[in-house]
Design a protein around this motif. Structure first.
Motif, mmCIF file in Angstrom:
data_model
loop_
_atom_site.group_PDB
_atom_site.id
_atom_site.type_symbol
_atom_site.label_atom_id
_atom_site.label_comp_id
_atom_site.label_asym_id
_atom_site.label_seq_id
_atom_site.Cartn_x
_atom_site.Cartn_y
_atom_site.Cartn_z
ATOM 1 N N PRO A 288 55.798 -40.175 33.226
ATOM 2 C CA PRO A 288 55.248 -40.023 34.585
ATOM 3 C C PRO A 288 56.356 -40.018 35.637
ATOM 4 C CG PRO A 288 54.159 -41.823 33.396
ATOM 5 C CD PRO A 288 55.322 -41.394 32.560
ATOM 6 N N ALA A 289 56.135 -39.252 36.705
ATOM 7 C CA ALA A 289 57.152 -39.119 37.753
ATOM 8 C C ALA A 289 57.543 -40.475 38.338
ATOM 9 C CB ALA A 289 56.638 -38.199 38.858
ATOM 10 N N SER A 290 56.591 -41.404 38.434
ATOM 11 C CA SER A 290 56.914 -42.699 39.038
ATOM 12 C C SER A 290 57.910 -43.465 38.170
ATOM 13 C CB SER A 290 55.649 -43.528 39.240
ATOM 14 O OG SER A 290 54.994 -43.722 38.008
ATOM 15 N N GLU A 291 57.789 -43.347 36.842
ATOM 16 C CA GLU A 291 58.762 -44.010 35.972
ATOM 17 C C GLU A 291 60.134 -43.348 36.071
ATOM 18 O OE1 GLU A 291 57.573 -44.724 31.869
ATOM 19 O OE2 GLU A 291 55.540 -45.108 32.559
ATOM 20 N N VAL A 292 60.127 -42.029 36.208
ATOM 21 C CA VAL A 292 61.397 -41.314 36.396
ATOM 22 C C VAL A 292 62.099 -41.861 37.638
ATOM 23 C CG1 VAL A 292 62.458 -39.082 36.903
ATOM 24 C CG2 VAL A 292 60.555 -39.217 35.277
ATOM 25 N N ALA A 293 61.331 -42.041 38.708
ATOM 26 C CA ALA A 293 61.910 -42.526 39.959
ATOM 27 C C ALA A 293 62.490 -43.923 39.771
ATOM 28 C CB ALA A 293 60.853 -42.535 41.063
ATOM 29 N N GLN A 294 61.752 -44.791 39.072
ATOM 30 C CA GLN A 294 62.251 -46.148 38.834
ATOM 31 C C GLN A 294 63.556 -46.127 38.043
ATOM 32 O OE1 GLN A 294 59.219 -48.597 37.092
ATOM 33 N NE2 GLN A 294 57.995 -48.652 38.957
#
Lengths: 433, 433
Positions: free
Chosen positions: B199-205
């Motif tokens: 998920p994009a949010s995990e990529v950001a983290q």
């Protein structure tokens, strides 16, 4: 020492990357946090500190003796060290500085002279500079003399003899250039340059707009190169800025630690509750003005929160949107009037829609068509006030230098409560009594 | 054509950088936005579109004929094009794809197969790959055969004959390495790699945690290299995520355009007002249960909003903090109990403090010590409910897959209103009547 403690010690000292250890500390309540910290070996503390949020890192550093602080500070990059030192007592800062090499001390002292919220406070001094008259081949040889290049080096900075910035040479360009070309031939002369005094929020906007990985920082007065800012530090600013509005609207501090101890939390929250209590008493005072009316028609007491609440919800939608628009620098004199117009029309349309629904439900509930008309009119009036206040209030607060996210929601609630009660009970007094 | 129009045309077509033109469009009301867009030459449209927010860009693209769309799409990077195409009608997408070279079409089709909110949707296919057995010298020569390297290239990706990722070679390391070393000798074998389904949010983290500029993306099943994600696209995710909570808490959409037209805005807002109207009527229903009590003591009607409002404010502080904690992945089973404990104690302490103040003011105002005791007790009860609900509600909503930022504030307000009115009027009915 128990087996579990040994396992934890093992995890904290190498088995987990320092980033994960920092995350673990941040997700722990104060007591556990302190216990975990004590299990980290002195030699690993510096690395973990680099990834800890500033608030928490400073707390740990305050508890260190100077000797340990000096040892830890050696593992820091100059910009991170300067950020942390700003929060420590001056006598300790002096001792730490005295322990450093002349070159490092001068770097950190230079950084300490800038506000943390400025480009100077974000910058690092680890630039690789080259002169314009050398060839690409010589640049390659010069670079090869380094053991490593600083992280996030995407540009070499071309400077004059007097340290003025002449251009940038992106590594991606260097690598495709003819080895006999000179730096002057291939350097970029149109590039983003940042003055040390620029506020951090503007730096963040510039990085987002120009898709930068790093940017050189110069002294605003003499134009000399001071250092560079890298995207990793800017990402923190972007996250803080985006979170700032949400936290402020609830009266929370930006550096609010999710696991702050009880007394610290209680004090911070108490202030906000106190401010809002004033709002609540103002609303009650307005209701008190209509004591006689309420005494005669108890249905009004039952219904009056609906009018105030619908105004509050509608107003905070507009307020949130405008606060974000201001933060993104989208709202100015040129479009305020259009925005206000739109919000008033939207408020009117939604007012008409929901006033009809509320009136119908009221008529059914209390079997009283007069109260239905009155609550409908009051709802429309309150939604129009909510739209106007939600739009103009944050713009006005920004103009007079008050943070709209912090003060906006309290003032807006006061307005929608007062107008809600005043219009509903006022109309009732005129037409019912 | 007037002189002003010519000046604007000049500004929009070259005098201003494309980023500024995009910003100008975003800061303009719909009608002006459309007029400005029509003044931009076809050949510049593609570049401006790249910097426009997706919502607005898609609107303009919907109005283009297919021929123009094809022309414009040529200036896009494959990941940006895929993002926009996802929002266009399928027949048009087919025509645009048919116009592309086989290689480009395959790239975009591959990207279209991933969700926009996944690593696959964020990635680009412009990687520079090298083989492990060549020397640094040959790498340099290979790179020099390119006219340019893709923006934000900080790593070369080392792949096997079957396109499996073996390592990365940072440019900063390449430049300091011995020219006779082989890639295998100097490549990094510990590096961050992202599977396309993340998920994009995990990529950001991950980008925030590891301070990355770019990271390779692989196919989760066969481990082949698919492309790379760069920090500029991740910054957008970070901003959106951070803004998401604030906007959702006010019932606003993430892609809310500050200058949406009236009808679109009215419809979106109406839904939220309707949901909140249910809350308001529930609160009114609770008040209605105490009609007799209110009939006898009108002071209760005047004071009751204070109890509900203090609960609402205290609860939304906790709610905001916990929602942020969840977004930052700080809150889990290990610390929920501690957090709940702290919030209950903080609620109790602030309850005691402010209940005393409220009681004193009430006693002065209405000269009635009994009401003062009752409002104090009700305030403390409501603050304790607010603390519990504010802590547990978002954690529970998250667990059942409901967005805590969206549903949390409505449910919390219902709880603090109902408990506020119920405890105050209930206690009054018992002890006053």
């Amino acid at each position: 020492e128990s087996g579990t403690t040994m396992q934890i010690r093992y995890l904290l000292n190498g088995a987990l990357p320092a980033q994960d250890v920092a995350r673990l500390l941040e997700s722990s309540p104060p007591k556990e946090r302190k216990l975990l910290w004590e299990l980290i070996d002195s030699k690993n503390e510096g690395e973990v500190l680099q990834y800890l949020s500033e608030d928490i890192g400073v707390q740990f550093m305050r508890d260190m003796d100077t000797e340990r602080l000096i040892a830890v500070s050696e593992s820091f990059e100059s910009d991170d060290l300067a950020d942390l030192l700003q929060h420590l007592p001056e006598t300790i800062v002096k001792e730490v500085l005295a322990s450093m090499s002349t070159q490092d001390r001068m770097r950190v002292e230079a950084l300490l002279s800038y506000s943390e919220d400025s480009a100077g406070g974000l910058m690092n001094t680890d630039t690789i500079t080259i002169r314009p008259n050398i060839t690409v081949d010589i640049v390659f040889r010069y670079l090869r003399r380094h053991n490593t290049l600083p992280d996030m080096t995407d540009n070499l900075l071309v400077v004059s003899r007097s340290d003025r910035l002449l251009g940038t040479l992106p590594l991606t360009k260097l690598l495709v250039s003819d080895v006999n070309a000179t730096v002057r031939d291939i350097m970029e002369t149109e590039y983003t340059v940042i003055e040390a005094e620029m506020p951090a929020s503007e730096v963040a906007q510039l990085f987002e707009k120009m898709d930068l990985v790093s940017a050189p920082v110069i002294d605003g007065s003499n134009k000399k190169l001071l250092g560079r800012i890298t995207i990793d530090d800017v990402v923190d600013v972007i996250r803080d800025e985006a979170e700032h509005s949400m936290l402020s609207m609830a009266g929370l501090d930006d550096d609010e630690d999710t696991f702050s101890p009880i007394m610290k939390t209680t004090k911070r929250r108490a202030v906000w509750l106190g401010v809002n209590l004033i709002t609540a008493f103002i609303a009650s005072y307005v209701i008190g003005l209509f004591q006689n009316t309420l005494d005669q028609v108890v249905a009004l007491a039952i219904l009056m929160p609906i009018v105030a609440s619908m105004g509050g919800i509608a107003g905070s939608q507009v307020l949130t949107l405008v606060i974000r628009g201001i933060a993104l620098d989208q709202i100015g004199a040129a479009n305020t009037r259009w925005l206000l117009n739109r919000e008033i029309i939207v408020g009117l349309l939604n007012g008409l829609l929901w006033a009809t629904v509320i009136a119908a439900l009221t008529a059914l509930w209390f079997d009283n068509i007069k109260i239905a008309y009155i609550i409908a009119a009051a709802t429309i009036i309150n939604l129009l006030f909510a739209a106007t206040t939600g739009t103009l209030l944050p713009i006005f607060l920004k103009k007079i230098g008050v943070d709209p996210a912090l003060a906006g929601s309290v003032i807006l609630t006061t307005v929608t409560d007062v107008v809600g009660f005043l219009s509903f009970l006022g109309l009732a007094t005129i037409f019912l009594i």
